[in-house]
Motif scaffolding. Structure first.
Motif, PDB file in Angstrom:
ATOM      1  N   VAL A   1      31.818 -48.173  -2.857  1.00 14.94           N
ATOM      2  CA  VAL A   1      30.870 -48.330  -3.968  1.00 14.94           C
ATOM      3  C   VAL A   1      29.562 -48.922  -3.447  1.00 14.94           C
ATOM      4  N   THR A   2      28.452 -48.284  -3.832  1.00 12.84           N
ATOM      5  CA  THR A   2      27.116 -48.788  -3.528  1.00 12.84           C
ATOM      6  C   THR A   2      26.357 -48.924  -4.837  1.00 12.84           C
ATOM      7  N   VAL A   3      25.664 -50.044  -4.999  1.00 10.03           N
ATOM      8  CA  VAL A   3      24.807 -50.253  -6.164  1.00 10.03           C
ATOM      9  C   VAL A   3      23.366 -50.300  -5.675  1.00 10.03           C
ATOM     10  N   LEU A   4      22.530 -49.420  -6.239  1.00 13.68           N
ATOM     11  CA  LEU A   4      21.103 -49.414  -5.949  1.00 13.68           C
ATOM     12  C   LEU A   4      20.413 -50.133  -7.098  1.00 13.68           C
ATOM     13  N   GLU A   5      19.924 -51.330  -6.833  1.00 11.88           N
ATOM     14  CA  GLU A   5      19.319 -52.172  -7.875  1.00 11.88           C
ATOM     15  C   GLU A   5      17.824 -52.312  -7.616  1.00 11.88           C
ATOM     16  N   MET A   6      17.017 -51.945  -8.592  1.00 14.82           N
ATOM     17  CA  MET A   6      15.571 -52.013  -8.442  1.00 14.82           C
ATOM     18  C   MET A   6      15.060 -53.453  -8.357  1.00 14.82           C
ATOM     19  N   ALA A   7      15.709 -54.370  -9.052  1.00 20.18           N
ATOM     20  CA  ALA A   7      15.291 -55.781  -9.022  1.00 20.18           C
ATOM     21  C   ALA A   7      15.677 -56.421  -7.689  1.00 20.18           C
ATOM     22  N   GLU A   8      15.142 -57.589  -7.458  1.00 19.20           N
ATOM     23  CA  GLU A   8      15.417 -58.293  -6.209  1.00 19.20           C
ATOM     24  C   GLU A   8      16.714 -59.094  -6.247  1.00 19.20           C
ATOM     25  N   ARG A   9      17.365 -59.098  -7.408  1.00 15.59           N
ATOM     26  CA  ARG A   9      18.689 -59.695  -7.534  1.00 15.59           C
ATOM     27  C   ARG A   9      19.419 -59.010  -8.679  1.00 15.59           C
ATOM     28  N   VAL A  10      20.729 -59.122  -8.715  1.00 18.23           N
ATOM     29  CA  VAL A  10      21.497 -58.460  -9.763  1.00 18.23           C
ATOM     30  C   VAL A  10      21.308 -59.179 -11.098  1.00 18.23           C
ATOM     31  N   ILE A  11      21.384 -58.417 -12.161  1.00 16.54           N
ATOM     32  CA  ILE A  11      21.200 -58.858 -13.547  1.00 16.54           C
ATOM     33  C   ILE A  11      20.092 -59.908 -13.716  1.00 16.54           C
ATOM     34  N   ALA A  12      18.958 -59.618 -13.090  1.00 14.83           N
ATOM     35  CA  ALA A  12      17.838 -60.560 -13.075  1.00 14.83           C
ATOM     36  C   ALA A  12      17.282 -60.853 -14.462  1.00 14.83           C
ATOM     37  N   ARG A  13      17.375 -59.909 -15.374  1.00 17.57           N
ATOM     38  CA  ARG A  13      16.802 -60.112 -16.706  1.00 17.57           C
ATOM     39  C   ARG A  13      17.706 -60.893 -17.638  1.00 17.57           C
TER      40      ARG A  13
ATOM     41  N   ARG B   1      21.970 -35.686  -3.136  1.00 20.22           N
ATOM     42  CA  ARG B   1      21.172 -36.519  -2.225  1.00 20.22           C
ATOM     43  C   ARG B   1      20.314 -37.436  -3.085  1.00 20.22           C
ATOM     44  N   ILE B   2      20.420 -38.735  -2.839  1.00 18.13           N
ATOM     45  CA  ILE B   2      19.645 -39.720  -3.588  1.00 18.13           C
ATOM     46  C   ILE B   2      18.519 -40.216  -2.696  1.00 18.13           C
ATOM     47  N   VAL B   3      17.304 -40.036  -3.169  1.00 17.36           N
ATOM     48  CA  VAL B   3      16.133 -40.483  -2.425  1.00 17.36           C
ATOM     49  C   VAL B   3      15.659 -41.773  -3.084  1.00 17.36           C
ATOM     50  N   ALA B   4      15.590 -42.845  -2.300  1.00 18.47           N
ATOM     51  CA  ALA B   4      15.233 -44.158  -2.847  1.00 18.47           C
ATOM     52  C   ALA B   4      14.126 -44.783  -2.014  1.00 18.47           C
ATOM     53  N   ARG B   5      13.447 -45.725  -2.624  1.00 19.45           N
ATOM     54  CA  ARG B   5      12.394 -46.482  -1.952  1.00 19.45           C
ATOM     55  C   ARG B   5      12.776 -47.952  -2.001  1.00 19.45           C
ATOM     56  N   VAL B   6      12.724 -48.616  -0.872  1.00 23.98           N
ATOM     57  CA  VAL B   6      13.054 -50.040  -0.807  1.00 23.98           C
ATOM     58  C   VAL B   6      11.758 -50.834  -0.884  1.00 23.98           C
ATOM     59  N   ARG B   7      11.710 -51.739  -1.864  1.00 22.11           N
ATOM     60  CA  ARG B   7      10.532 -52.592  -2.028  1.00 22.11           C
ATOM     61  C   ARG B   7      10.670 -53.836  -1.173  1.00 22.11           C
ATOM     62  N   GLN B   8       9.538 -54.369  -0.765  1.00 19.44           N
ATOM     63  CA  GLN B   8       9.528 -55.637  -0.050  1.00 19.44           C
ATOM     64  C   GLN B   8       9.626 -56.769  -1.062  1.00 19.44           C
ATOM     65  N   PRO B   9      10.405 -57.816  -0.767  1.00 17.27           N
ATOM     66  CA  PRO B   9      10.483 -58.948  -1.708  1.00 17.27           C
ATOM     67  C   PRO B   9       9.118 -59.597  -1.909  1.00 17.27           C
ATOM     68  N   ARG B  10       8.878 -60.072  -3.119  1.00 19.72           N
ATOM     69  CA  ARG B  10       7.633 -60.780  -3.409  1.00 19.72           C
ATOM     70  C   ARG B  10       7.598 -62.079  -2.641  1.00 19.72           C
ATOM     71  N   LYS B  11       6.424 -62.474  -2.220  1.00 15.88           N
ATOM     72  CA  LYS B  11       6.294 -63.688  -1.413  1.00 15.88           C
ATOM     73  C   LYS B  11       6.661 -64.945  -2.189  1.00 15.88           C
ATOM     74  N   HIS B  12       6.380 -64.982  -3.504  1.00 16.04           N
ATOM     75  CA  HIS B  12       6.655 -66.191  -4.274  1.00 16.04           C
ATOM     76  C   HIS B  12       8.097 -66.258  -4.760  1.00 16.04           C
ATOM     77  N   TYR B  13       8.867 -65.231  -4.518  1.00 17.46           N
ATOM     78  CA  TYR B  13      10.238 -65.184  -5.004  1.00 17.46           C
ATOM     79  C   TYR B  13      11.192 -65.675  -3.922  1.00 17.46           C
ATOM     80  N   LYS B  14      11.994 -66.658  -4.230  1.00 21.84           N
ATOM     81  CA  LYS B  14      12.965 -67.163  -3.278  1.00 21.84           C
ATOM     82  C   LYS B  14      14.229 -66.319  -3.411  1.00 21.84           C
ATOM     83  N   ARG B  15      14.599 -65.644  -2.347  1.00 17.68           N
ATOM     84  CA  ARG B  15      15.761 -64.762  -2.377  1.00 17.68           C
ATOM     85  C   ARG B  15      16.995 -65.543  -1.967  1.00 17.68           C
TER      86      ARG B  15
END
Length: 94
Positions: free
Chosen positions: A27-39, A77-91
């Motif tokens: 199982v792979t989860v592709l999550e657009m946010a920088e963490r799961v269930i961020a909202r 085939r799933i084509v995805a784009r990986v975003r860079q984490p925001r600088k002010h966001y602590k991962r």
């Protein structure tokens, strides 16, 4: 193999991921946010939920936006784009 595209809320997607991984499915989860269930929940709860899924064998790809899905001969085939984490966001990682 199962690919899910988001953990936006608690409920269906994370339960499907956990159940499929428990049955031995990759199982792979592709999550657009920088963490799961961020909202929905504070970051520390999201970190805990992410660690449970990783422990169950779920691969989490955070900051990954699906661009398009292309049908091919015997697969999608799933084509995805990986975003860079925001600088002010602590991962948080576990």
């Amino acid at each position: 193999m199962l690919i899910l595209t988001s953990f936006r809320r608690l409920g269906a997607a994370d339960e499907v991921a956990a159940a499929a991984a428990k049955q031995g499915c990759f199982v792979t989860v592709l999550e657009m946010a920088e963490r799961v269930i961020a909202r929905c929940v504070p970051s520390m709860i999201g970190v805990r939920i992410a660690s449970w899924h990783r422990a169950a064998g779920v691969l989490l790809r955070l900051g990954c936006a699906v661009r398009r899905v292309k049908p091919e001969a015997h697969c999608l085939r799933i084509v995805a784009r990986v975003r860079q984490p925001r600088k002010h966001y602590k991962r948080f990682e576990t």
